[in-house]
Design an enzyme around this catalytic site. Sequence first.
Site, PDB file in Angstrom:
ATOM      1  N   CYS A  33      -8.943   4.406   3.911  1.00 23.94           N
ATOM      2  CA  CYS A  33      -9.736   5.478   4.513  1.00 23.94           C
ATOM      3  C   CYS A  33      -8.972   6.138   5.652  1.00 23.94           C
ATOM      4  O   CYS A  33      -8.088   5.540   6.252  1.00 23.94           O
ATOM      5  CB  CYS A  33     -11.021   4.901   5.091  1.00 23.94           C
ATOM      6  SG  CYS A  33     -11.936   3.896   3.942  1.00 23.94           S
TER       7      CYS A  33
ATOM      8  N   ARG B 200      -3.179   9.018   1.764  1.00 18.73           N
ATOM      9  CA  ARG B 200      -3.548   7.610   1.927  1.00 18.73           C
ATOM     10  C   ARG B 200      -4.447   7.114   0.796  1.00 18.73           C
ATOM     11  O   ARG B 200      -4.633   5.915   0.632  1.00 18.73           O
ATOM     12  CB  ARG B 200      -4.270   7.416   3.262  1.00 18.73           C
ATOM     13  CG  ARG B 200      -3.389   7.710   4.457  1.00 18.73           C
ATOM     14  CD  ARG B 200      -4.212   7.710   5.711  1.00 18.73           C
ATOM     15  NE  ARG B 200      -4.791   6.393   5.952  1.00 18.73           N
ATOM     16  CZ  ARG B 200      -4.216   5.454   6.681  1.00 18.73           C
ATOM     17  NH1 ARG B 200      -3.067   5.681   7.249  1.00 18.73           N
ATOM     18  NH2 ARG B 200      -4.799   4.279   6.862  1.00 18.73           N
TER      19      ARG B 200
ATOM     20  N   TRP C  37     -12.284   5.476   1.037  1.00 16.86           N
ATOM     21  CA  TRP C  37     -11.756   4.750  -0.118  1.00 16.86           C
ATOM     22  C   TRP C  37     -12.742   3.598  -0.331  1.00 16.86           C
ATOM     23  O   TRP C  37     -12.827   2.689   0.488  1.00 16.86           O
ATOM     24  CB  TRP C  37     -10.352   4.231   0.209  1.00 16.86           C
ATOM     25  CG  TRP C  37      -9.578   3.657  -0.923  1.00 16.86           C
ATOM     26  CD1 TRP C  37      -8.830   4.341  -1.836  1.00 16.86           C
ATOM     27  CD2 TRP C  37      -9.409   2.263  -1.236  1.00 16.86           C
ATOM     28  NE1 TRP C  37      -8.216   3.467  -2.699  1.00 16.86           N
ATOM     29  CE2 TRP C  37      -8.553   2.188  -2.359  1.00 16.86           C
ATOM     30  CE3 TRP C  37      -9.892   1.069  -0.687  1.00 16.86           C
ATOM     31  CZ2 TRP C  37      -8.167   0.977  -2.934  1.00 16.86           C
ATOM     32  CZ3 TRP C  37      -9.515  -0.128  -1.266  1.00 16.86           C
ATOM     33  CH2 TRP C  37      -8.665  -0.163  -2.378  1.00 16.86           C
TER      34      TRP C  37
ATOM     35  N   ASN D 172     -13.218   2.870   9.610  1.00 18.84           N
ATOM     36  CA  ASN D 172     -12.263   2.255   8.674  1.00 18.84           C
ATOM     37  C   ASN D 172     -12.340   0.754   8.873  1.00 18.84           C
ATOM     38  O   ASN D 172     -12.460   0.299  10.012  1.00 18.84           O
ATOM     39  CB  ASN D 172     -10.819   2.678   9.006  1.00 18.84           C
ATOM     40  CG  ASN D 172     -10.500   4.063   8.526  1.00 18.84           C
ATOM     41  OD1 ASN D 172     -11.340   4.721   7.940  1.00 18.84           O
ATOM     42  ND2 ASN D 172      -9.277   4.505   8.779  1.00 18.84           N
ATOM     43  N   GLY D 173     -12.207  -0.010   7.796  1.00  6.38           N
ATOM     44  CA  GLY D 173     -12.227  -1.466   7.926  1.00  6.38           C
ATOM     45  C   GLY D 173     -13.424  -2.050   7.198  1.00  6.38           C
ATOM     46  O   GLY D 173     -14.033  -1.392   6.349  1.00  6.38           O
TER      47      GLY D 173
ATOM     48  N   GLU E 263      10.971  -4.242  -8.137  1.00  2.00           N
ATOM     49  CA  GLU E 263      10.636  -2.966  -7.502  1.00  2.00           C
ATOM     50  C   GLU E 263      10.527  -1.844  -8.548  1.00  2.00           C
ATOM     51  O   GLU E 263       9.612  -1.020  -8.498  1.00  2.00           O
ATOM     52  CB  GLU E 263      11.696  -2.640  -6.435  1.00  2.00           C
ATOM     53  CG  GLU E 263      11.554  -1.304  -5.735  1.00  2.00           C
ATOM     54  CD  GLU E 263      10.231  -1.093  -5.002  1.00  2.00           C
ATOM     55  OE1 GLU E 263       9.441  -2.028  -4.888  1.00  2.00           O
ATOM     56  OE2 GLU E 263       9.993   0.057  -4.580  1.00  2.00           O
TER      57      GLU E 263
ATOM     58  N   LYS F  91       7.167   0.355  -9.249  1.00  2.00           N
ATOM     59  CA  LYS F  91       7.122   1.825  -9.155  1.00  2.00           C
ATOM     60  C   LYS F  91       6.469   2.433 -10.387  1.00  2.00           C
ATOM     61  O   LYS F  91       5.607   3.289 -10.282  1.00  2.00           O
ATOM     62  CB  LYS F  91       8.530   2.427  -9.007  1.00  2.00           C
ATOM     63  CG  LYS F  91       9.205   2.251  -7.685  1.00  2.00           C
ATOM     64  CD  LYS F  91       8.722   3.185  -6.607  1.00  2.00           C
ATOM     65  CE  LYS F  91       7.630   2.561  -5.793  1.00  2.00           C
ATOM     66  NZ  LYS F  91       8.029   1.673  -4.724  1.00  2.00           N
TER      67      LYS F  91
ATOM     68  N   GLU G  87       2.685   1.690 -10.547  1.00  2.00           N
ATOM     69  CA  GLU G  87       1.776   2.328  -9.589  1.00  2.00           C
ATOM     70  C   GLU G  87       1.635   3.831  -9.768  1.00  2.00           C
ATOM     71  O   GLU G  87       0.577   4.380  -9.513  1.00  2.00           O
ATOM     72  CB  GLU G  87       2.083   1.949  -8.139  1.00  2.00           C
ATOM     73  CG  GLU G  87       3.379   2.424  -7.585  1.00  2.00           C
ATOM     74  CD  GLU G  87       3.589   2.030  -6.116  1.00  2.00           C
ATOM     75  OE1 GLU G  87       2.623   1.786  -5.398  1.00  2.00           O
ATOM     76  OE2 GLU G  87       4.763   2.003  -5.699  1.00  2.00           O
TER      77      GLU G  87
ATOM     78  N   HIS H  44      13.876 -18.622 -20.874  1.00  2.00           N
ATOM     79  CA  HIS H  44      12.857 -19.644 -20.617  1.00  2.00           C
ATOM     80  C   HIS H  44      11.454 -19.175 -20.979  1.00  2.00           C
ATOM     81  O   HIS H  44      10.470 -19.722 -20.483  1.00  2.00           O
ATOM     82  CB  HIS H  44      12.941 -20.082 -19.148  1.00  2.00           C
ATOM     83  CG  HIS H  44      14.281 -20.631 -18.795  1.00  2.00           C
ATOM     84  ND1 HIS H  44      14.724 -21.866 -19.219  1.00  2.00           N
ATOM     85  CD2 HIS H  44      15.313 -20.080 -18.110  1.00  2.00           C
ATOM     86  CE1 HIS H  44      15.961 -22.067 -18.792  1.00  2.00           C
ATOM     87  NE2 HIS H  44      16.342 -20.984 -18.122  1.00  2.00           N
TER      88      HIS H  44
ATOM     89  N   LYS I   5      -2.110   4.251   0.791  1.00  2.00           N
ATOM     90  CA  LYS I   5      -0.769   4.177   1.368  1.00  2.00           C
ATOM     91  C   LYS I   5      -0.615   2.959   2.260  1.00  2.00           C
ATOM     92  O   LYS I   5       0.361   2.244   2.188  1.00  2.00           O
ATOM     93  CB  LYS I   5      -0.479   5.459   2.167  1.00  2.00           C
ATOM     94  CG  LYS I   5       0.894   5.462   2.845  1.00  2.00           C
ATOM     95  CD  LYS I   5       2.021   5.412   1.834  1.00  2.00           C
ATOM     96  CE  LYS I   5       3.383   5.377   2.478  1.00  2.00           C
ATOM     97  NZ  LYS I   5       4.426   4.961   1.513  1.00  2.00           N
TER      98      LYS I   5
HETATM   99  C1  AGP Z   1       4.848   0.587  -2.506  1.00  2.00           C
HETATM  100  O1  AGP Z   1       5.223   1.569  -3.394  1.00  2.00           O
HETATM  101  C2  AGP Z   1       3.434   0.304  -2.410  1.00  2.00           C
HETATM  102  N1  AGP Z   1       2.616   1.425  -2.344  1.00  2.00           N
HETATM  103  C3  AGP Z   1       3.017  -0.922  -1.626  1.00  2.00           C
HETATM  104  O2  AGP Z   1       3.411  -1.997  -2.400  1.00  2.00           O
HETATM  105  C4  AGP Z   1       3.520  -1.126  -0.171  1.00  2.00           C
HETATM  106  O3  AGP Z   1       4.897  -1.334  -0.181  1.00  2.00           O
HETATM  107  C5  AGP Z   1       2.783  -2.320   0.436  1.00  2.00           C
HETATM  108  O4  AGP Z   1       1.419  -2.048   0.489  1.00  2.00           O
HETATM  109  C6  AGP Z   1       3.291  -2.688   1.808  1.00  2.00           C
HETATM  110  O5  AGP Z   1       3.116  -1.660   2.727  1.00  2.00           O
HETATM  111  P1  AGP Z   1       3.841  -1.667   4.116  1.00  2.00           P
HETATM  112  O6  AGP Z   1       5.311  -1.593   3.868  1.00  2.00           O
HETATM  113  O7  AGP Z   1       3.323  -0.453   4.814  1.00  2.00           O
HETATM  114  O8  AGP Z   1       3.480  -2.935   4.812  1.00  2.00           O
END
Ligand code: AGP
Length: 609
Positions: free
Chosen positions: A2, A27, A74, A100-101, A482, A486, A489, A505, A604
Amino acid sequence: MCGIVGYFGKRSAQEFLLEGLRRLEYRGYDSAGIALVEKGKLRVTRSVGKVSVLEDRLSGKVGTSMIGIAHTRWATHGKPSEKNAHPHTDCTKRVAVVHNGIIENYRELKETLEQQGHVFRSETDTEIIAHVLEEEMKTNTFEGAFAQTLKRLRGAYAIVAVSESSPNVMLAARLSSPLVLGIGEGEMFLASDVSALVGDVKRVVYLDDGEMVVLDVEGYVVKTLANKRQKKEEVTLEWDRSKAERGGFPHFMLKEIFEQPKSFADALRGRLIPEEGHARLGGLKAIEKRLRTIDRIIIVSCGTSYHSGLVGEYMLEEYAGIPTEVEMASEFRYRKPLLGKKTLVIAISQSGETADTLAAIREAKEKGVLTIGIVNVVGSSISRETDAGVYCHAGPEISVASTKAFTSQLAILALLSLYLGRQRGLSLVLGQRIAKELLLLPQYMERVLEHAPIIKKLAKKYAKQSHYLYLGRKYNYPNALEGALKIKEIAYVPAQGYPTGEMKHGPIALIDSSVMAIMMVPRDSVYEKNMSGMQEILARGSRVIAIGTEGDTELSQQATDTLLLPKTLEMLSPILSAIPLQLFAYYIAVERGYDIDQPRNLAKSVTVE
Ligand code: AGP
């Protein structure tokens, strides 16, 4: 997650608040809303969907208000709907709050409030706050009631509230959820994320847990809930608006991928002493002596930052000679980690606000362990709560999918390995070699980016592929994870990252002609092993996109498609191979027509558990 913005000043609050919400769109959110204080009365407007929908709702009603709060939600408690969108109001609709929270004790508070006759209109935990405030205001001022309300809440919050009873006052507070106060010329701003304020303010005040801030015509006062005034530092905000805009690119993600040669150079700037083969890390100066005694490192982080930590593990063990473990912060915080006096805990985080990473750092600090942060957002919670740290200086990363922050984190981890290594007997010659190569990387990255048109074509060719396998070994194993993250997501394609050596394995059972593998096969110490791994996969009918080293004709002859990157030190090769993985995921998502900068269900910065 949020987003919150608040405005208190001299221009149209509505105009700034809508702009602020747009800046926070990256976000991730599902509904939006705004509350304006107009001639002493509250006007609340909410809508499901994008900020543009909210704007349409407001059109024709520009309003004269110079005080207001707004929110992008959110969903956590209750589905995305207009009635669940913030701001929430009390029974009388004279108090409005954005939050937020998560309020953990919302059920018990709700029960009590219902017994007192309060009627709820939403399924959210946030609405509780407005009603507690209403109840407390029966015997107290707006400000006093706000402090009393906060004392009754359990959980995490950043809250901003306005009330018809004090139309020239805005109140805000934080606990485990970020909130920043921006100071302009005759105006003040509140935001959950500093990027909403870039361009409008030059100075900011980062609120700490347990603090509240009172904004009125006189200015601002930060206090504890026990009404004790706090002296706060006003920090200069160095980011400018151009860095937070798309600058001609169709998406922030693509812009940020292309920014990497610059952001990488910025991470190194002023920090390398090439002739001494050493690194100068000002943020670690105060703990330099203590760092000499460190005999174990634990890195805590999440997602992409976890993957950079895994590369860091290889670097730190090989060049600094310190046993290093990397742990997902979400796991670390709930086990009983055994931490010695000489353990160093490193938190890696782009946002510096990730709830799990923050909790892991708090857990480490409670045990008296030295903590440092590798953080991008200056002034963020992790940067303030760690004992020392090194900023990434990548500039604002707006795209939900992290790209430039990843390579900047790797730059810092390489610098840190050099720094700790030279403290411990890493030779001058090797130190000089690493320093020299690090300085060459930005130009190598430019060369990698020249592959973008080829990667775009590959994405067209493989756009319909329903599953990917990403493979790599040693320094490039974390990149396999990684690369898979990518594409999952932003392109929503199931993908798995795996160490090439582990295929036999189990996972090799999956391989047939329907499988598409993306393999990192640079000319490094595990090249032969990787080549035989690739043979095994090709022999079972799978197609392979191989990411290798310039001049490797053998690799080009064998793989289905090949991308060849400049030769660099093995420890630095993931910095280059990350780029084609980012571009591939990006172009696949473009082919599939997805909302790249705001992927579904994602936020985000993950500021709640
Ligand atoms: C990365 O593409 C993601 N959106 C996510 O995994 C992100 O790296 C993770 O939430 C950690 O965030 P931070 O680096 O702000 O702690």
